[in-house]
Design a protein around this motif. Sequence first.
Motif: not given
Length: 139
Positions: A51-52, A55, A119, A122-123, A125, A127-129
Motif C-alpha cells: 500500500r505504498t 510496494e 523501510r 517508506m510508509t 505520508k 514518502n508513500m505516494k
Amino acid sequence: MEDIMPRNFRLLEELEQGQKGVGDGTISWGLEDDSDMTLTNWTGMIIGPPRTAFENRMYSLKIECGQRYPDDPPNVRFITRINMNGIHNTTGAVDKRAVPVLTRWQRNYSIKTVLQELRRLMTVKENMKLSQPPEGSTF
C-alpha cells in the motif's frame, strides 16, 4: 562499567543474524564479499511495504561500516533508484540527518535497525505516494 564488544565481534554477530534471516523477510543483509576480513562493505535489501508506491519492489543498498562502527553510524547508499525524502537523487546516498536512527545513532543499533527504519520511512505520508523511477533502474 559496561562491557564494550569489539567491532569485529559485533559485526560477526550481525553477519550471523543476517545469514539466518529475520522475521518476515522484508529486509536482509550480508557482506558484499565473503573474503572481506575487515567486515566493512555490506549489502542490504528492502522489500517495499504494501500500500505504498514502493510496494513489491526490491531495493538494494550498500552499507559501509567504518572503523569507528558501531560508535559511529554506517554510511548507507541505495543502489536501486528510489524517490524518497532524505535520499540523494543522483547518488542514492542516505542523508543521515533525514533518518532518525542515523541522526541519534546509538551503539546498540545495527545494520538491521537501519534497514528497518528505512523501510518504515517508506510508509510515512511524505514518502508513500511519491512517484517512483522505472523498476530496476539504478544509481
